[in-house]
Enzyme design. Structure first.
Site, short mmCIF file in Angstrom:
data_model
loop_
_atom_site.label_atom_id
_atom_site.label_comp_id
_atom_site.label_asym_id
_atom_site.label_seq_id
_atom_site.Cartn_x
_atom_site.Cartn_y
_atom_site.Cartn_z
N ASP A 1 0.75 -1.10 -0.23
CA ASP A 1 -0.09 0.00 -0.16
C ASP A 1 0.78 1.66 0.62
O ASP A 1 2.17 1.43 0.85
CB ASP A 1 -0.52 -0.53 1.06
N ILE A 2 0.72 2.10 -1.00
CA ILE A 2 1.67 3.64 -0.92
C ILE A 2 1.05 3.97 0.49
O ILE A 2 2.15 5.98 0.67
CB ILE A 2 0.98 4.63 -2.11
N ASN B 1 -12.90 -3.44 2.12
CA ASN B 1 -13.38 -2.43 3.16
C ASN B 1 -14.78 -2.25 0.69
O ASN B 1 -14.74 -2.72 0.30
CB ASN B 1 -13.00 -0.72 2.61
N GLN C 1 -14.30 2.94 1.19
CA GLN C 1 -13.61 2.30 0.12
C GLN C 1 -13.44 3.59 -0.22
O GLN C 1 -13.89 4.43 -0.53
CB GLN C 1 -14.17 1.52 -0.48
N HIS D 1 -10.20 -5.25 -2.92
CA HIS D 1 -8.75 -5.69 -2.31
C HIS D 1 -8.92 -5.86 -0.56
O HIS D 1 -9.78 -6.10 -0.15
CB HIS D 1 -8.28 -4.47 -2.47
N PHE D 2 -8.72 -6.70 -0.35
CA PHE D 2 -7.71 -7.28 0.89
C PHE D 2 -6.45 -6.43 1.61
O PHE D 2 -5.53 -6.94 0.78
CB PHE D 2 -7.54 -8.43 1.32
N HIS D 3 -6.40 -5.33 2.44
CA HIS D 3 -5.78 -5.02 3.17
C HIS D 3 -4.79 -6.26 3.86
O HIS D 3 -6.29 -7.14 4.62
CB HIS D 3 -6.12 -3.90 4.29
P1 AMP Z 1 -9.50 0.90 0.36
O1 AMP Z 1 -9.41 2.96 1.38
O2 AMP Z 1 -10.03 -0.21 0.95
O3 AMP Z 1 -10.48 1.83 -0.80
O4 AMP Z 1 -8.47 1.54 0.20
C1 AMP Z 1 -7.59 1.91 -0.97
C2 AMP Z 1 -6.53 1.72 -0.32
O5 AMP Z 1 -5.18 2.16 -1.37
C3 AMP Z 1 -5.50 2.52 0.09
O6 AMP Z 1 -5.10 2.77 1.44
C4 AMP Z 1 -4.29 3.48 -0.78
O7 AMP Z 1 -3.05 4.27 0.25
C5 AMP Z 1 -3.93 2.42 -1.93
N1 AMP Z 1 -3.75 3.22 -3.20
C6 AMP Z 1 -4.11 4.01 -3.12
N2 AMP Z 1 -3.23 4.16 -4.75
C7 AMP Z 1 -2.45 3.23 -4.69
C8 AMP Z 1 -1.04 3.29 -5.49
N3 AMP Z 1 -0.82 3.82 -6.84
N4 AMP Z 1 -0.41 2.25 -5.15
C9 AMP Z 1 -0.76 1.61 -3.71
N5 AMP Z 1 -1.41 1.67 -2.57
C10 AMP Z 1 -2.43 2.55 -3.45
#
Ligand code: AMP
Length: 140
Positions: free
Chosen positions: A32-33, A88, A95, A101-103
């Site tokens: 995750d970024i 989420n 979300q 996606h799964f964190h």
């Molecule tokens: P969610 O809030 O569950 O939809 O999580 C989306 C996640 O994607 C967040 O934790 C962001 O930090 C992550 N994210 C968004 N863009 C990128 C990217 N380019 N590379 C890696 N992670 C990302």
């Protein structure tokens, strides 16, 4: 296959860079970024579906198969012994990227990781039995 294109589709296609940790025919995983803790990883089906309830059984199986294995590798590498898996669905459910996606979030001994504003209340058994029955009927 899917119903939407997202930034995660572009990552899977290699059009946007990422720190890849895993790939097979159906699943892609990368860091995750904006991590809650080091090693915070996103595990994503290649199928570009917005929310979990819309995901195919094939992608669901593939995700389920690798989530424990990826978690084990993250624990080994970060030294964390505990972790959260969170998923989420929908903007009001936090979300922000509309591709399933799964964190996987290591919980570090120093406290880094996920912190929840947990809010629950005692179960209403009458309502719960009705809900459980209805859900069971749909799943039969
Ligand atoms: P969610 O809030 O569950 O939809 O999580 C989306 C996640 O994607 C967040 O934790 C962001 O930090 C992550 N994210 C968004 N863009 C990128 C990217 N380019 N590379 C890696 N992670 C990302």
């Amino acid at each position: 296959m899917g119903d939407d294109q997202s930034i995660f589709s572009m990552i899977i296609e290699g059009e946007i860079p990422c720190h890849k940790v895993y790939e097979d025919d159906l699943v892609f995983a990368f860091l995750d970024i904006n991590p809650f803790s080091p090693g915070h990883t996103l595990v994503v089906p290649k199928e570009s579906t917005r929310t979990l309830d819309k995901l195919s059984d094939e992608s669901a199986e593939a995700l389920g198969r690798v989530l424990p294995r990826i978690s084990r590798a993250i624990l080994r590498v970060t030294g964390a012994e505990e972790f959260n898996v969170i998923q989420n669905n929908g903007p009001n459910a936090f979300q922000s990227v509309f591709h399933v996606h799964f964190h996987i979030i290591p919980k570090m001994k120093d406290g880094r990781g996920l912190t929840f504003p947990f809010k629950s209340s005692p179960i209403d058994h009458e309502e719960a039995e009705k809900l459980a029955t209805s859900i069971r009927e749909l799943l039969d």
